[in-house]
Design a protein around this motif. Structure first.
Motif: not given
Length: 584
Positions: A518-538
């Motif tokens: 639900k909250v983790y994904k691994v990209d094509e380069g093997g890097m882990h990504w975590f979906y925080t559930g926070d909404i943000g803006q840059f």
């Protein structure tokens, strides 16, 4: 004629004074906004990602070639062998008093003199304990739990386990008996390391523990020793092996063993080392003369990371506890000194309960002296200086109220405070900035991201929702959330769900693949990504601002969506209550 001349001079002087006042009261000219975060191309789901502008890539470790906490600790001890690492206080006496409500309260008499240990001494102790743990009979394919209040032996035991590649479960010393049983059974711990005073609690729940076979306890300075039958309250647990920490050290001999066991939130050595390296980059002028006040349990991932950062920077760590921290703390005997008065730390964690306690003490002192008016004037001058006004002052406010008295409550030498928990209230931050004269480093992160994502030094800045730039161990990416109406194509600032990738992102949840997906994904380069559930803006300068959480979006009757809670008050994304580690 003469009067006319004097009149001209008088007008000239008056105009000069007015102009000078306007200049003094005006703020310093602001410099052009510095680019703190820059856009970067990363893998996985499309989004707008930002990295720390000061670093071209992600920081991996404080030293080249370091991949585990054990190697980080060993390298630090080799480099700083003769330097001071641990500061502690010896327990002289303790007593139990009865409060007005009938409750029992323990009070401690701690020595004013500080006990010191160098890197070399601590490293030797770690090696001895590591060997002794195996000699004691612990099966390295099973787990060790540490259940104790903050102290140097916790760090020695932890590092000793790391040297043997043993999986460690760190439990909060305040856990109830019910929660303790649940944690120990769920993680299938075979060896428990605890305070001597926890043995009574352990005895009471022994019949409910399924996997515990060995118990190691920390003796106190008064020579407390457990009896061999303390944990033999149930027939099923008569084979428990009980030993003191000192006895295990005496069993020490060199051994090389490795093991690998995943549990719950799976954190690798690489995660911890990278996060420690990132924290090292943001604490200003960290040096050998600093002293870090460690009084929080290692169950807080942020505290573990900060202590590792101190170890790798040759910064001594002074150990205390919340109940012995200040002269007025509950377990400090009247007339004796608290930990901060003895250790005089320069860096410590800012916890709301502690800061509120100090703040109330200062305000009470002001009321007793009847000096509130002078105190308010001094605060106004100091705040103006913090905000960059020429009208402010550093030192002149002593004419009204001396802030050194407030600083003395925390030892008098605090120069920087770290807050890695939920953001402090504006009152707390203002108090630290003005009365303690120290900036606050607010760390944004969670256990899933090894406690380190972004960092914001709050010095007179009231906007706590701006978590500022990414730490150099990770990337921060915004991913469009169409359902909530937040997209990365919005102008002038892209908005979306905050997703964190990099070396600090953990592997997932042990034995919970559904939640991990639900909250983790691994990209094509093997890097882990975590979906925080926070909404943000840059913002334009690359800084991140938290504006809400996905779970707080509600659908209105007209079909529009709105926040169920007021923002932009920063809210930290979810954190698992107990830290569980997996080491590779």
């Amino acid at each position: 004629m003469e009067n006319s001349e004097y009149g001209k001079y008088g007008v000239g002087v008056a105009v000069s004074i007015v102009l000078l006042s306007m200049v003094c009261m005006g703020k310093k000219k602001k410099k052009k906004a510095e680019k703190l975060g820059v856009a970067v191309q990363v893998g996985a789901e499309a989004g707008f990602a930002v990295r720390n502008a000061q670093y071209k890539g992600l920081v991996i470790a404080p030293y080249v070639g370091i991949t585990t906490v054990a190697s980080l600790f060993q390298k630090s001890c080799e480099w700083y062998s003769g330097q001071l690492l641990f500061l502690t206080r010896k327990l002289i006496n303790k007593d139990v008093i009865t409060a007005k409500d009938g409750s029992k309260l323990e009070q401690l008499y701690l020595a004013d003199n500080r006990s010191r240990k160098t890197y070399a001494q601590v490293y030797n102790g770690v090696c001895i304990f590591a060997a002794g743990l195996v000699e004691f009979g612990h099966d390295i394919d099973t787990r060790v739990a540490i259940f104790a209040e903050p102290q140097e032996k916790c760090q020695i035991a932890l590092q000793g386990c790391f040297r043997q590649a043993i999986t460690v479960v760190i439990l909060d010393a305040s856990l109830s008996e019910e929660n303790l049983v649940h944690c120990l059974n769920e993680t299938q711990v075979s060896t428990l390391i605890c305070d001597s005073k926890q043995l009574n609690k352990l005895t009471a729940i022994s019949s409910s523990l399924k996997t515990i076979r060995k118990v190691i306890y920390f003796e106190d300075d008064l020579g407390y020793r457990a009896t061999t039958n303390m944990c033999d309250s149930s027939e099923s647990n008569k084979d428990w092996k009980l030993s003191s920490f000192d006895e295990v050290e005496r069993l020490g001999r060199e051994a090389q063993v490795s093991a690998r066991c995943p549990i719950r939130v799976m954190i690798t050595h690489g995660n911890l080392v990278a996060a420690a390296a990132a924290i090292n980059t943001v604490i200003p002028r960290l040096q050998i003369n600093d002293v870090y006040m460690a009084y929080l349990p290692l169950t807080r991932i942020s505290e573990l990371i900060i202590q590792l950062a101190m170890v790798s920077s040759c910064c001594p760590i002074a150990y205390g506890s919340p109940s012995t921290l200040m002269d007025t703390s509950s377990k400090i005997m009247i007339g004796t000194k608290g930990d901060v008065s003895v250790f005089k730390p320069t860096i410590m964690a800012a916890v709301p309960a502690i800061i509120d306690h100090v703040r109330q003490g200062v305000l009470q002192k002001v009321e007793e002296e009847g000096s509130k008016k002078h105190f308010d004037i001094a605060c106004k001058h100091r705040l103006a200086a913090i905000q960059g006004s020429w009208f402010g002052s550093w030192g002149l406010e002593k004419w009204f109220w001396d802030f050194e008295r407030a600083r003395a409550i925390l030892g008098g030498k605090i120069r920087f405070m770290l807050c890695a928990e939920a953001p402090l209230s504006e009152d707390c931050r203002r108090f630290i900035n003005i009365c303690l004269g120290a900036p606050i480093g607010q760390v944004y992160g969670s256990t899933e991201t090894c406690g380190a994502v972004a960092f914001n030094v709050q010095w007179g800045d009231s906007n706590v929702s701006r978590v500022r730039l990414p730490l150099p161990c990770c990337y921060i990416k915004l991913v469009s959330w169409e359902e909530g109406g937040y997209t990365i194509s919005e102008k002038p600032m892209p908005r979306g769900e905050v997703v964190v990738g990099g070396l600090g992102v953990t592997m997932g949840y042990f034995n919970d693949d559904m939640e991990t997906r639900k909250v983790y994904k691994v990209d094509e380069g093997g890097m882990h990504w975590f979906y925080t559930g926070d909404i943000g803006q840059f913002h334009a300068d690359g800084c991140l601002e938290i504006i809400g959480r996905k779970e707080d979006i509600v659908k209105l009757q007209d079909g529009d969506k709105a926040m169920s809670k007021s923002y932009p008050k920063k809210k930290k994304f979810s954190v698992k209550s107990n830290l569980n580690l997996k080491f590779d």
